[in-house]
Scaffold this active site. Structure first.
Site, PDB file in Angstrom:
ATOM      1  N   THR A 135       0.871  -1.191   0.000  1.00  0.00           N
ATOM      2  CA  THR A 135       0.000   0.000   0.000  1.00  0.00           C
ATOM      3  C   THR A 135       0.903   1.235   0.000  1.00  0.00           C
ATOM      4  O   THR A 135       0.996   1.933   1.002  1.00  0.00           O
ATOM      5  CB  THR A 135      -0.927   0.012   1.236  1.00  0.00           C
ATOM      6  OG1 THR A 135      -0.140  -0.242   2.410  1.00  0.00           O
ATOM      7  CG2 THR A 135      -2.015  -1.028   1.128  1.00  0.00           C
TER       8      THR A 135
ATOM      9  N   GLU B  41      -0.565  -5.900  10.775  1.00  0.00           N
ATOM     10  CA  GLU B  41       0.714  -6.543  11.075  1.00  0.00           C
ATOM     11  C   GLU B  41       1.696  -5.503  11.606  1.00  0.00           C
ATOM     12  O   GLU B  41       1.786  -4.409  11.072  1.00  0.00           O
ATOM     13  CB  GLU B  41       1.258  -7.186   9.785  1.00  0.00           C
ATOM     14  CG  GLU B  41       2.602  -7.842   9.926  1.00  0.00           C
ATOM     15  CD  GLU B  41       2.627  -8.897  11.030  1.00  0.00           C
ATOM     16  OE1 GLU B  41       1.819  -9.840  10.980  1.00  0.00           O
ATOM     17  OE2 GLU B  41       3.459  -8.760  11.951  1.00  0.00           O
TER      18      GLU B  41
ATOM     19  N   ARG C 247       8.714  -5.899  12.393  1.00  0.00           N
ATOM     20  CA  ARG C 247       9.783  -4.961  12.027  1.00  0.00           C
ATOM     21  C   ARG C 247      10.731  -5.663  11.082  1.00  0.00           C
ATOM     22  O   ARG C 247      11.149  -6.796  11.364  1.00  0.00           O
ATOM     23  CB  ARG C 247      10.573  -4.541  13.267  1.00  0.00           C
ATOM     24  CG  ARG C 247       9.771  -3.855  14.333  1.00  0.00           C
ATOM     25  CD  ARG C 247      10.504  -3.899  15.668  1.00  0.00           C
ATOM     26  NE  ARG C 247      10.660  -5.260  16.153  1.00  0.00           N
ATOM     27  CZ  ARG C 247      11.437  -5.627  17.171  1.00  0.00           C
ATOM     28  NH1 ARG C 247      12.144  -4.733  17.817  1.00  0.00           N
ATOM     29  NH2 ARG C 247      11.519  -6.893  17.549  1.00  0.00           N
TER      30      ARG C 247
ATOM     31  N   PHE D  82      14.011   4.833  20.066  1.00  0.00           N
ATOM     32  CA  PHE D  82      13.537   5.798  19.058  1.00  0.00           C
ATOM     33  C   PHE D  82      13.810   7.248  19.475  1.00  0.00           C
ATOM     34  O   PHE D  82      13.113   8.156  19.074  1.00  0.00           O
ATOM     35  CB  PHE D  82      12.052   5.573  18.730  1.00  0.00           C
ATOM     36  CG  PHE D  82      11.863   4.425  17.773  1.00  0.00           C
ATOM     37  CD1 PHE D  82      11.495   4.659  16.457  1.00  0.00           C
ATOM     38  CD2 PHE D  82      12.101   3.132  18.171  1.00  0.00           C
ATOM     39  CE1 PHE D  82      11.362   3.608  15.572  1.00  0.00           C
ATOM     40  CE2 PHE D  82      11.980   2.072  17.292  1.00  0.00           C
ATOM     41  CZ  PHE D  82      11.610   2.316  15.984  1.00  0.00           C
ATOM     42  N   LEU D  83      14.851   7.417  20.298  1.00  0.00           N
ATOM     43  CA  LEU D  83      15.235   8.769  20.711  1.00  0.00           C
ATOM     44  C   LEU D  83      16.676   9.050  20.290  1.00  0.00           C
ATOM     45  O   LEU D  83      17.388   9.756  20.985  1.00  0.00           O
ATOM     46  CB  LEU D  83      15.107   8.925  22.231  1.00  0.00           C
ATOM     47  CG  LEU D  83      13.728   9.267  22.773  1.00  0.00           C
ATOM     48  CD1 LEU D  83      13.801   9.550  24.270  1.00  0.00           C
ATOM     49  CD2 LEU D  83      13.102  10.470  22.067  1.00  0.00           C
TER      50      LEU D  83
ATOM     51  N   GLY E 270      13.201   6.419   7.542  1.00  0.00           N
ATOM     52  CA  GLY E 270      12.849   6.164   6.147  1.00  0.00           C
ATOM     53  C   GLY E 270      12.237   4.786   6.065  1.00  0.00           C
ATOM     54  O   GLY E 270      11.624   4.315   7.018  1.00  0.00           O
TER      55      GLY E 270
ATOM     56  N   CYS F 167       7.661   1.887   5.370  1.00  0.00           N
ATOM     57  CA  CYS F 167       6.462   2.011   6.217  1.00  0.00           C
ATOM     58  C   CYS F 167       6.297   3.381   6.861  1.00  0.00           C
ATOM     59  O   CYS F 167       5.302   4.054   6.601  1.00  0.00           O
ATOM     60  CB  CYS F 167       6.481   0.916   7.285  1.00  0.00           C
ATOM     61  SG  CYS F 167       6.142  -0.708   6.590  1.00  0.00           S
TER      62      CYS F 167
HETATM   63  P1  NAD Z   1       6.252  -5.272  -0.723  1.00  0.00           P
HETATM   64  O1  NAD Z   1       6.178  -4.212  -1.731  1.00  0.00           O
HETATM   65  O2  NAD Z   1       7.569  -5.801  -0.245  1.00  0.00           O
HETATM   66  O3  NAD Z   1       5.383  -6.526  -1.169  1.00  0.00           O
HETATM   67  C1  NAD Z   1       4.130  -6.442  -1.756  1.00  0.00           C
HETATM   68  C2  NAD Z   1       3.949  -7.647  -2.662  1.00  0.00           C
HETATM   69  O4  NAD Z   1       2.610  -7.656  -3.156  1.00  0.00           O
HETATM   70  C3  NAD Z   1       4.869  -7.633  -3.895  1.00  0.00           C
HETATM   71  O5  NAD Z   1       5.597  -8.837  -3.966  1.00  0.00           O
HETATM   72  C4  NAD Z   1       3.890  -7.471  -5.062  1.00  0.00           C
HETATM   73  O6  NAD Z   1       4.323  -8.115  -6.248  1.00  0.00           O
HETATM   74  C5  NAD Z   1       2.639  -8.121  -4.496  1.00  0.00           C
HETATM   75  N1  NAD Z   1       1.396  -7.741  -5.175  1.00  0.00           N
HETATM   76  C6  NAD Z   1       1.000  -6.499  -5.562  1.00  0.00           C
HETATM   77  N2  NAD Z   1      -0.210  -6.568  -6.153  1.00  0.00           N
HETATM   78  C7  NAD Z   1      -0.585  -7.863  -6.132  1.00  0.00           C
HETATM   79  C8  NAD Z   1      -1.744  -8.562  -6.585  1.00  0.00           C
HETATM   80  N3  NAD Z   1      -2.776  -7.915  -7.139  1.00  0.00           N
HETATM   81  N4  NAD Z   1      -1.798  -9.904  -6.408  1.00  0.00           N
HETATM   82  C9  NAD Z   1      -0.766 -10.553  -5.832  1.00  0.00           C
HETATM   83  N5  NAD Z   1       0.343  -9.955  -5.392  1.00  0.00           N
HETATM   84  C10 NAD Z   1       0.436  -8.626  -5.533  1.00  0.00           C
HETATM   85  O7  NAD Z   1       5.448  -4.680   0.552  1.00  0.00           O
HETATM   86  P2  NAD Z   1       5.628  -5.057   2.106  1.00  0.00           P
HETATM   87  O8  NAD Z   1       6.733  -4.257   2.713  1.00  0.00           O
HETATM   88  O9  NAD Z   1       5.622  -6.534   2.276  1.00  0.00           O
HETATM   89  O10 NAD Z   1       4.270  -4.440   2.682  1.00  0.00           O
HETATM   90  C11 NAD Z   1       3.017  -5.030   2.398  1.00  0.00           C
HETATM   91  C12 NAD Z   1       1.976  -4.387   3.309  1.00  0.00           C
HETATM   92  O11 NAD Z   1       2.281  -4.670   4.657  1.00  0.00           O
HETATM   93  C13 NAD Z   1       1.930  -2.857   3.221  1.00  0.00           C
HETATM   94  O12 NAD Z   1       0.605  -2.428   3.415  1.00  0.00           O
HETATM   95  C14 NAD Z   1       2.789  -2.429   4.389  1.00  0.00           C
HETATM   96  O13 NAD Z   1       2.478  -1.142   4.844  1.00  0.00           O
HETATM   97  C15 NAD Z   1       2.433  -3.485   5.409  1.00  0.00           C
HETATM   98  N6  NAD Z   1       3.460  -3.745   6.423  1.00  0.00           N
HETATM   99  C16 NAD Z   1       4.757  -3.890   6.050  1.00  0.00           C
HETATM  100  C17 NAD Z   1       5.723  -4.120   7.019  1.00  0.00           C
HETATM  101  C18 NAD Z   1       7.181  -4.206   6.663  1.00  0.00           C
HETATM  102  O14 NAD Z   1       7.995  -4.196   7.580  1.00  0.00           O
HETATM  103  N7  NAD Z   1       7.559  -4.286   5.387  1.00  0.00           N
HETATM  104  C19 NAD Z   1       5.345  -4.233   8.374  1.00  0.00           C
HETATM  105  C20 NAD Z   1       3.997  -4.131   8.703  1.00  0.00           C
HETATM  106  C21 NAD Z   1       3.050  -3.880   7.722  1.00  0.00           C
END
Ligand code: NAD
Length: 453
Positions: free
Chosen positions: A104, A165, A168, A270-271, A278, A281
């Site tokens: 997202t 979720e 980290r 976080f201080l 960056g 998220c």
């Molecule tokens: P990412 O970009 O690493 O992974 C997203 C995956 O979704 C990609 O592999 C992409 O190809 C796939 N995708 C996109 N559209 C799709 C579709 N229509 N069908 C199937 N697959 C599809 O993102 P991320 O870092 O894993 O984050 C995913 C979500 O989790 C976000 O909303 C993020 O805010 C949340 N989140 C991430 C973390 C983190 O540490 N990365 C922690 C908590 C929450």
């Protein structure tokens, strides 16, 4: 469904796993770790991604990103036969619980979150779910998304839940196996809420014996995740703003942070003042919450988050200006070594990385920039082909007229200043993470500049 506290799973509750068939849609940092971890506790998991290259890599046991402990877990769960990767949504038809874990990101035209992937994933999934299947969103979404999606899921015979979720990067496997808490956002319809509750409890049985589970409405569950990240971001921007007055007044923000952090109401984490936050998220989540706050007329929250974001962006400007000052005003042709490219240690994630942003800006201003990072260079080579990359710190320091520490990897923090001094052309270091010992570096003949110290 009553007061959340009434629904906390008591510690020591039966943690027996009843294997379930699950699917995880989207296998990025979140989804791939979630899929492998759920398989590791005994469930049968089909993991779907629209990126066929990513699916092929994961299916062959190759992690597409760096995450401690993930490579072993991936191979072990593939070998067990309980984890499968596919690009074909038809393969999820037998699952009783589907997790949505697609990205997202920030929209290109505003601060709001781009929900294209969430709606596309749900749209692709729904024709294949079996009656009564639960669709649990894990992606971080703006408040209101789940209630907007519920009608479609119900129309396809399913039940929607939101299960944000909190993992980290760098600790993703550990956080998934041992979360601080598990949050279920459930439907206002008691029947549907009951189905989702039972299915999620069955899935999370091994975790629920050791952590609180909080039950609530969709809107609260959606807001908890962004509020958590907004609070962390605010802490970082607070200490960075304080570091500006420390710089001006000749005070030391690291001692200040240590002293205030000893108050348990404040806490030390976080201080750390520095180049700022960056990653994939925090920046986009605070902007998305700012956009939601604007939309709902919560002016003070929108203003506060705008300030948090702007303090954070200014920290990068401060570091670039500090670099310019330390090379005498003109960056063109100056040999600058940047230690760090990932947005934080233990990750190769360079999404909105402060280190890489500063490196690019110094290169744009004419400096000859060499970037060193133990893990992220393959990713940087694809995204920033104009930068010179070097994975050996000693080779990276050779001939540098200025060094900037921008990601506090252990191997950089542990550098011996006397030895580092023998490689560089000028002994000048900007510690953009306040991670080094200024006394040791100055004793070795370096000009040391931290942030607010
Ligand atoms: P990412 O970009 O690493 O992974 C997203 C995956 O979704 C990609 O592999 C992409 O190809 C796939 N995708 C996109 N559209 C799709 C579709 N229509 N069908 C199937 N697959 C599809 O993102 P991320 O870092 O894993 O984050 C995913 C979500 O989790 C976000 O909303 C993020 O805010 C949340 N989140 C991430 C973390 C983190 O540490 N990365 C922690 C908590 C929450």
């Amino acid at each position: 469904y009553g007061h959340p506290r009434e629904r906390r799973a008591p510690r020591g509750e039966d943690a027996t796993v009843h294997p379930m068939k699950l699917s995880v849609i989207g296998v990025g940092y979140l989804g791939a770790v979630h899929a492998a971890t759920m398989a590791s506790v005994g469930h049968d998991v089909v993991a779907v991604d629209s990126d066929e290259g990513r699916v092929a890599a994961l299916a062959s046991g190759t992690a597409p990103f760096v995450e401690p402990g993930f490579d072993g877990l991936l191979r072990q769960t593939l070998d067990s036969g309980r984890l499968h990767f596919t690009a074909d949504y038809r393969d999820v038809a037998e699952a009783g619980l589907h997790f949505i874990a697609v990205g997202t990101p920030q929209r290109p035209d505003s601060h709001a979150a781009d929900l294209t992937h969430v709606y596309a994933a749900v749209g692709s999934l729904l024709p294949h779910i079996r009656p009564g299947a639960v669709v649990a969103g894990k992606s971080t979404v703006p408040v209101g998304t789940a209630s907007d999606l519920e009608g479609r899921v119900v129309g396809a015979g399913g039940v929607l839940a939101w299960n944000p979720e909190f993992l980290r990067e760098g600790f993703a496997v550990r956080d998934t196996l041992k979360p601080d808490r598990i949050v279920y956002g459930l439907s206002a319809d008691a029947g549907r809420a009951g189905v989702a509750l039972a299915r999620l409890d069955e899935c999370y049985a091994p975790m629920l014996s050791a952590c609180p589970r909080l039950i609530m409405d969709f809107a609260t569950a959606e807001l908890i995740k962004v509020a958590a990240n907004a609070f962390l971001a605010t802490k970082i921007s607070f200490i960075n703003a304080v570091s500006q007055v420390c710089d001006a007044a000749g005070a030391d923000v690291t001692l200040l942070a240590e002293a205030i952090g000893l108050d348990e109401r404040i806490g030390r984490r976080f201080l750390r003042a520095g180049v700022g936050f960056g990653g994939g998220c925090l920046p986009k989540d605070i902007r998305a919450l700012q956009a939601s706050a604007d939309l709902h007329g919560a002016r003070h929250l929108a203003d506060l988050l705008g300030q948090v974001d702007s303090i954070n962006r200014e920290q990068r400007d401060r570091i670039v200006e500090l670099a310019r000052t330390h090379v005498g005003g003109d960056l063109s042709g100056r040999a600058i070594t940047i230690l760090g490219a990932a947005f934080k240690p233990l990750s190769d994630d360079v999404r909105d990385s402060p280190a890489l942003d500063v490196a690019s800006r110094l290169a744009d201003l004419g400096a000859e920039v060499t970037v060193c990072d133990p893990q992220a260079l393959p990713v940087v080579a694809r995204s920033h082909p104009h930068l010179t990359l070097e994975d050996d710190p000693r080779a990276a320091l050779k001939g540098a007229e200025l060094v900037l520490l921008l990601t506090e990897w252990d191997q950089f923090v542990a550098l011996d200043p006397a030895e580092a001094a023998t490689s560089v052309a000028e002994r000048v270091i900007i510690d953009g993470r306040n991670a080094l010992d200024p006394v040791a570096w100055r004793e070795a003949g370096w000009t040391y500049a931290g942030v607010g110290r």
